[in-house]
Design a protein around this motif. Sequence first.
Motif, PDB file in Angstrom:
ATOM      1  N   MET A  96       0.917  -1.328  -0.122  1.00 31.41           N
ATOM      2  CA  MET A  96       0.066  -0.093  -0.147  1.00 31.41           C
ATOM      3  C   MET A  96       0.939   1.139   0.089  1.00 31.41           C
ATOM      4  O   MET A  96       2.092   1.371   0.554  1.00 31.41           O
ATOM      5  CB  MET A  96      -0.874   0.008   1.088  1.00 31.41           C
ATOM      6  CG  MET A  96      -0.575  -0.157   2.410  1.00 31.41           C
ATOM      7  SD  MET A  96       0.323   1.659   2.976  1.00 31.41           S
ATOM      8  CE  MET A  96      -1.125   2.306   3.971  1.00 31.41           C
ATOM      9  N   SER A 145      -3.400   0.719  -3.748  1.00 27.22           N
ATOM     10  CA  SER A 145      -2.852  -0.756  -3.443  1.00 27.22           C
ATOM     11  C   SER A 145      -2.126  -1.229  -4.712  1.00 27.22           C
ATOM     12  O   SER A 145      -2.749  -0.669  -6.042  1.00 27.22           O
ATOM     13  CB  SER A 145      -4.081  -1.578  -3.337  1.00 27.22           C
ATOM     14  OG  SER A 145      -4.825  -1.124  -2.288  1.00 27.22           O
ATOM     15  N   MET A 177       1.034  -4.549   2.573  1.00 28.27           N
ATOM     16  CA  MET A 177      -0.532  -4.715   2.791  1.00 28.27           C
ATOM     17  C   MET A 177      -0.579  -5.762   4.107  1.00 28.27           C
ATOM     18  O   MET A 177      -0.305  -6.664   3.947  1.00 28.27           O
ATOM     19  CB  MET A 177      -1.008  -5.029   1.503  1.00 28.27           C
ATOM     20  CG  MET A 177      -2.756  -5.015   1.953  1.00 28.27           C
ATOM     21  SD  MET A 177      -3.503  -3.540   1.419  1.00 28.27           S
ATOM     22  CE  MET A 177      -3.162  -3.310  -0.513  1.00 28.27           C
TER      23      MET A 177
END
Length: 179
Positions: A96, A145, A177
Motif C-alpha cells: 500500500m 494498493s 499490505m
Amino acid sequence: MPAINNYLVLSALGTDRPGIVDRLTKLLLDYDLNILDSRMTVLGGEFAILMMVRGNWNTLAKLENALPELRKSLGLTIICERTEERQPSADQLPYMVEVVALDHPGIVHHLASFFSQREINIEDMVTGSYAAPHTGTPMFSVQMSIGVPANLHIATLRDEFMDFCDSMNLDAVLEPMKR
C-alpha cells in the motif's frame, strides 16, 4: 443447477439524487445477482458506481438485454462488461502507498509513471482534495494498493520511491499490505 461463476463489471454514472443505490441494488437482487465488489462516490454533482457482480450466465444475459430500459428508468449511463474472476498472483507482493502533499497538478500522473516504469500494477486508488486544518492550505491525498513483482528488490524500490517523493515534495509511505 447452472453454474453461478459468471461475472459482470457494471459502471453507472448520472446526476446524484437519493435512492440510486437502493434502486440499482434492488434490480440486481431481482435478477438474483450477488455484488462481489463495489465502489461508489459522488463527484461534484455526479453519482458514480463501479461494481462486479456474479450470477448465472442466463441471468447476466437478461440484465444485459434490459440495459436500454434500465438506463432510461434510472437516468444513468450504464456500461457492462463480462469478466473472469481474478486469480491471485503468486509473483506479486501486495503493498500500500499513502501520499499527502500540497495540492498541485500532476501528482497522480507522476506516481503512476513511477510505478509503471517498474512494471508495478496499481490495483486500487483513491484520491481526495481537502483544506488543511487551521491554515486552509489546499492539500491532496492518494491511497493506492499496488502489486509489486516478487523479483523486485524491496529495499531498492523503497529507496527509489522515497527519493522520488522527496524530489516532488510528497510525504509518503510504502509498506506491505496487512490483510
